[in-house]
Scaffold this motif. Structure first.
Motif, PDB file in Angstrom:
ATOM      1  N   VAL A  38       7.173   7.708   0.286  1.00 20.47           N
ATOM      2  CA  VAL A  38       6.004   6.914   0.673  1.00 20.47           C
ATOM      3  C   VAL A  38       5.629   7.309   2.098  1.00 20.47           C
ATOM      4  N   PHE A  39       4.361   7.195   2.403  1.00 24.69           N
ATOM      5  CA  PHE A  39       3.867   7.681   3.689  1.00 24.69           C
ATOM      6  C   PHE A  39       4.591   7.030   4.860  1.00 24.69           C
ATOM      7  N   GLU A  40       4.890   5.756   4.756  1.00 26.71           N
ATOM      8  CA  GLU A  40       5.477   5.016   5.873  1.00 26.71           C
ATOM      9  C   GLU A  40       6.848   5.544   6.288  1.00 26.71           C
ATOM     10  N   THR A  41       7.502   6.327   5.437  1.00 22.40           N
ATOM     11  CA  THR A  41       8.825   6.850   5.784  1.00 22.40           C
ATOM     12  C   THR A  41       8.763   8.191   6.520  1.00 22.40           C
ATOM     13  N   GLU A  43       8.312  10.716   9.509  1.00 21.67           N
ATOM     14  CA  GLU A  43       8.589  10.562  10.937  1.00 21.67           C
ATOM     15  C   GLU A  43       7.549  11.303  11.768  1.00 21.67           C
ATOM     16  N   ASN A  75      -3.175   7.471   2.140  1.00 20.19           N
ATOM     17  CA  ASN A  75      -2.503   6.685   3.177  1.00 20.19           C
ATOM     18  C   ASN A  75      -2.438   7.445   4.497  1.00 20.19           C
ATOM     19  N   ALA A  79      -4.279   6.265   7.942  1.00 20.10           N
ATOM     20  CA  ALA A  79      -3.437   6.034   9.122  1.00 20.10           C
ATOM     21  C   ALA A  79      -3.791   6.959  10.278  1.00 20.10           C
TER      22      ALA A  79
END
Length: 228
Positions: A38-41, A43, A75, A79
């Motif tokens: 997922v995009f949120e992971t 770095e 995403n 972002a």
């Protein structure tokens, strides 16, 4: 820059585009297309690079893979992370932004020029082409180039970050392009391609294509706001 490169295991090579990104200080981090996080992971992502594939983005059996990559791409753009997309990646990006893709009446094979409205972000070439599918740019996009086969390049500024897509393969090295030809030579010959002439031309053009790919990568980085 942390550049996340989405690729198939068999096509895990960012070639001349990746080379120039590294020349500009980027670290390339490869992501497997069928096992995307997922995009949120991710770095500190600076850029998402979508490479080509043997997959067809329009095929029902690939719906799960396409949905996962489309979500990651959307995403990222929302972002503020820009996207560069090549060949299948361009078809994927077009679909993620509201366009479409489909099987072309005829494949586009060999070194081909494109009709461009922006010779910086999409020079006319000739560029290496090796695809059976085409895309229609999303309605939010600005079309940069076409060929008799279909749309060839677009930019999109509808999200928080910009995106650019090319149907052709600026990144591909001669060895990689010839490998693709060798792997599917019977198909290309049945489609009317002279595969030996294509191999020879690819070797002859490699140095010029490398320089063109580096210049195109620089222009794309400038457009995407990553040029400094």
């Amino acid at each position: 820059m942390h550049v996340y490169v989405v690729a198939d295991d068999a096509g895990r090579e960012a070639g001349f585009v990746g080379e120039q990104l590294e020349n500009r200080g980027a670290t390339l981090i490869y992501l497997e297309r069928d096992e995307l996080p997922v995009f949120e992971t991710l770095e500190a992502p600076s850029l998402l690079l979508l490479l080509g594939s043997d997959l067809a983005a329009h095929a029902p059996q690939n719906a799960g893979v396409v949905e996962s990559e489309s979500e990651l791409t959307s995403n990222a753009l929302d972002a503020g992370v820009p996207v560069i997309a090549i060949c299948y990646g361009a078809q994927l990006l077009a679909r993620a932004l509201g366009g479409t893709s489909f099987r072309a009446p005829e494949p586009e094979l060999g070194w081909c020029t494109v009709d461009t409205t922006d010779p910086a972000l999409c020079p006319p070439g000739p560029w290496p082409q090796l695809h059976k599918d085409v895309f229609v740019a999303p309605p939010t996009a600005k079309l940069l180039a076409e060929s008799p086969t279909g749309h060839q390049a677009f930019i999109d500024e509808s999200r928080a970050a910009r995106a650019i897509a090319w149907q052709f393969h600026p990144e591909v090295t001669a060895s990689r392009f010839i490998l693709w030809v060798d792997e599917d030579a019977d198909y290309y010959e049945a489609a009317g391609a002279d595969t030996q002439a294509l191999r020879d031309e690819t070797r002859e053009r490699e140095a010029a294509n490398r320089e063109a790919a580096h210049q195109l990568t620089d222009a794309a980085l400038d457009y995407l706001g990553l040029g400094s």
